[in-house]
Design an enzyme around this catalytic site. Structure first.
Site, mmCIF file in Angstrom:
data_model
loop_
_atom_site.group_PDB
_atom_site.id
_atom_site.type_symbol
_atom_site.label_atom_id
_atom_site.label_comp_id
_atom_site.label_asym_id
_atom_site.label_seq_id
_atom_site.Cartn_x
_atom_site.Cartn_y
_atom_site.Cartn_z
ATOM 1 N N TYR A 142 4.026 2.642 -2.465
ATOM 2 C CA TYR A 142 4.201 2.449 -1.013
ATOM 3 C C TYR A 142 5.033 1.195 -0.826
ATOM 4 O O TYR A 142 4.725 0.157 -1.421
ATOM 5 C CB TYR A 142 2.842 2.285 -0.352
ATOM 6 C CG TYR A 142 2.870 1.977 1.130
ATOM 7 C CD1 TYR A 142 2.443 0.738 1.603
ATOM 8 C CD2 TYR A 142 3.300 2.911 2.059
ATOM 9 C CE1 TYR A 142 2.445 0.444 2.961
ATOM 10 C CE2 TYR A 142 3.311 2.631 3.428
ATOM 11 C CZ TYR A 142 2.874 1.387 3.874
ATOM 12 O OH TYR A 142 2.888 1.096 5.222
ATOM 13 N N ASP A 237 9.088 -4.158 -6.114
ATOM 14 C CA ASP A 237 8.329 -4.419 -4.884
ATOM 15 C C ASP A 237 7.045 -5.135 -5.298
ATOM 16 O O ASP A 237 6.070 -4.499 -5.703
ATOM 17 C CB ASP A 237 8.034 -3.112 -4.144
ATOM 18 C CG ASP A 237 7.283 -3.380 -2.853
ATOM 19 O OD1 ASP A 237 7.195 -2.453 -2.014
ATOM 20 O OD2 ASP A 237 6.753 -4.498 -2.687
ATOM 21 N N LYS A 265 2.457 -10.901 1.897
ATOM 22 C CA LYS A 265 1.036 -11.232 1.759
ATOM 23 C C LYS A 265 0.759 -12.688 1.348
ATOM 24 O O LYS A 265 0.777 -13.588 2.184
ATOM 25 C CB LYS A 265 0.385 -10.238 0.788
ATOM 26 C CG LYS A 265 0.474 -8.782 1.282
ATOM 27 C CD LYS A 265 -0.085 -7.801 0.283
ATOM 28 C CE LYS A 265 0.256 -6.380 0.627
ATOM 29 N NZ LYS A 265 -0.579 -5.820 1.715
HETATM 30 P P1 KE4 Z 1 3.559 -4.740 5.267
HETATM 31 O O1 KE4 Z 1 4.722 -4.208 6.079
HETATM 32 O O2 KE4 Z 1 2.268 -3.976 5.547
HETATM 33 O O3 KE4 Z 1 3.377 -6.259 5.356
HETATM 34 O O4 KE4 Z 1 3.903 -4.495 3.721
HETATM 35 C C1 KE4 Z 1 4.208 -3.191 3.296
HETATM 36 C C2 KE4 Z 1 4.023 -3.093 1.798
HETATM 37 C C3 KE4 Z 1 5.138 -3.054 0.984
HETATM 38 N N1 KE4 Z 1 5.028 -2.993 -0.364
HETATM 39 C C4 KE4 Z 1 3.807 -2.976 -0.957
HETATM 40 C C5 KE4 Z 1 3.719 -2.891 -2.455
HETATM 41 C C6 KE4 Z 1 2.620 -3.019 -0.171
HETATM 42 O O5 KE4 Z 1 1.407 -2.994 -0.777
HETATM 43 C C7 KE4 Z 1 2.726 -3.086 1.234
HETATM 44 C C8 KE4 Z 1 1.511 -3.100 2.146
HETATM 45 N N2 KE4 Z 1 0.244 -2.860 1.527
HETATM 46 C C9 KE4 Z 1 -0.776 -2.235 2.354
HETATM 47 C C10 KE4 Z 1 -2.057 -2.195 1.507
HETATM 48 N N3 KE4 Z 1 -2.156 -0.960 0.817
HETATM 49 C C11 KE4 Z 1 -0.957 -2.919 3.665
HETATM 50 C C12 KE4 Z 1 -2.209 -2.520 4.428
HETATM 51 C C13 KE4 Z 1 -1.868 -1.789 5.700
HETATM 52 O O6 KE4 Z 1 -0.978 -0.906 5.690
HETATM 53 O O7 KE4 Z 1 -2.545 -2.105 6.712
#
Ligand code: KE4
Length: 427
Positions: A142, A237, A265
């Site tokens: 993701y 990523d 994060k």
């Molecule tokens: P954000 O746009 O949510 O800050 O980051 C996206 C993203 C991109 N790449 C990786 C590897 C990630 O894990 C994430 C976001 N992780 C999720 C947790 N599985 C965020 C939680 C959510 O969607 O509320």
């Protein structure tokens, strides 16, 4: 819970699903989400003042524990100087330097406000730099809700069973090639077919959105070798794995250097943040130096910089990260042992301050197929059992668990005792 149910009812009138991010909605485990009101160290408190040991930590950001006094102080001081200027500030340069000391492959970097923005910008930059369109990603990975990458995605998309989202036009994903994680042969085959048309390979070097599945060394070595040979941009990523599996991210742990890295994060310490950076010759293609456009009103925001700088400072103090890794290793080993005693088949992956728990006999868990074949129903029962024990794991079988530097031995012991009790109940 009663307060949470009333609050969820109210939220659902105004916000789709009552949440501002789907994974919070408990859809993967049943029940209604618990509304939290404050957090401190390893603990989070709900609207009924119940205290839980927290293994979400804002999905990885709160690695120094919730409301760390030094981080809160830094944020208060920065906020008192003004929240956002829309001009360059010296703190952004300090943040760039701080990141580069741990992730030297990021010769130049840009700060943004989310991991999604970091991944989206990295893809556009790779395409602009190479003049190519095709991108390789991996099923279960993701990269945020980026249109061209929202194909067979992980995290909430996987949990809700719609890994490929409606609203993404076929034309937008026509150049997206989705392969199997940890399958080096499949990548070789794709490159033999499309090699010099491939702009980028986007990969989570430690996958955290199909729960936690570390890459095989040979898999990452193959990605590096093929991208170098074909002039494609290798994008790690590390939004989740950065400063989480190692102070230098997965790239330090595996000794594989990407061309671009995405972060998020931890570097914001809980404030909205993302970053992408890499080889100077690639990054210099970005506006205003180059023609690839990317921008953001609150990018590098001074309050976010204060939270992130202090978080990275605390985390990089001698012995702190090692302590985090030891605590997480003890938790992983304890969960394996308690599951054995309870007679429940459990696999646990662990690296740095990150852990993945799977209900399956088929281990070690290294592939997307093993993850989706694991017993997600039993995970749901485990989640609710632990919640009753006031231990808060991810409300979704396809999410990882995150430990902070404030999770001490007594917190781990309490978690393990509760886990053994719950595992016996669901055996
Ligand atoms: P954000 O746009 O949510 O800050 O980051 C996206 C993203 C991109 N790449 C990786 C590897 C990630 O894990 C994430 C976001 N992780 C999720 C947790 N599985 C965020 C939680 C959510 O969607 O509320």
């Amino acid at each position: 819970m009663k307060h949470s149910e009333a609050l969820f009812e109210a939220a659902s009138q105004h916000i789709p699903g009552g949440v501002n991010s789907p994974v919070r909605a408990f859809r993967g485990v049943g029940g209604t989400p618990i509304f939290m009101r404050r957090a401190q160290g390893p603990y989070i408190f709900d609207e009924d003042y119940r205290r839980y040991i927290d293994y979400i930590g804002s999905w990885g950001a709160m690695i120094c524990g919730h409301a760390h006094p030094e981080v809160v102080e830094a944020v208060q001081q920065a906020a008192a100087q003004g929240l956002s200027f829309g001009t360059p500030t010296e703190a952004e340069t300090r943040m760039a330097r701080q990141i580069k000391t741990h992730v030297p492959s990021m010769e130049m970097l840009r700060l943004v406000c989310s991991g999604t923005e970091a991944a989206m910008s990295a893809l556009r930059l790779a395409r602009g730099y190479t003049g190519r369109n095709r991108v390789i990603k991996f099923q279960g990975n993701y990269h945020g809700h980026v249109d061209p990458l929202l194909v067979k995605a992980g995290s909430g998309a996987l949990t809700l069973g719609n890994p490929t989202s409606p609203g993404v036009p076929e034309a937008v994903v026509a150049d997206t090639i989705t392969l199997t994680y940890n399958d080096a042969d499949g990548v070789r085959e794709a490159f033999s077919q499309y090699g010099d048309e491939i702009a980028a390979v986007m990969v989570e070097p430690v996958a955290g959105n199909m729960n936690m599945v570390p890459a095989d060394q040979a898999f990452l070595d193959t990605l590096r070798e093929l991208c170098t040979r074909h002039g494609s941009v290798l994008v790690f990523d590390e939004v989740m794995s950065g400063f989480r599996v190692d102070l230098g991210g997965a790239q330090a742990r595996y000794g594989v250097t990407p061309d671009i890295t995405c972060l998020g994060k931890v570097i914001g310490g809980g404030m909205p943040v993302g970053a992408f950076g890499g080889r100077r010759e690639i990054m210099e293609q970005l506006a205003p130096l180059g023609a690839v456009y990317q921008a953001g009103t609150l990018a590098g925001n001074p309050v976010t910089m204060a939270a992130g700088l202090k978080t990275l400072e605390v985390l990089s103090r001698p012995g702190v990260f090692q302590g985090l890794e030891e605590t997480t290793r003890n938790l992983a080993e304890g969960l394996r042992e308690r599951a054995r005693r309870a007679g429940v088949p459990v696999q646990v992956n662990q690296m740095g301050g990150m852990l993945g728990l799977f209900f399956t006999e088929d281990g070690p868990v290294r592939t997307y197929q093993q993850v989706v074949d694991s017993d997600t129903q039993r995970y749901g029962r485990f989640f609710h059992g632990m919640l009753a024990e006031e231990v808060y794991f991810a409300p979704a079988a396809f999410e990882a668990s995150f430990i902070s530097i404030t999770h001490d031995a007594s917190v781990v012991e309490q978690t393990l005792d509760s886990a053994e009790k719950v595992l016996r109940e669901i055996a």
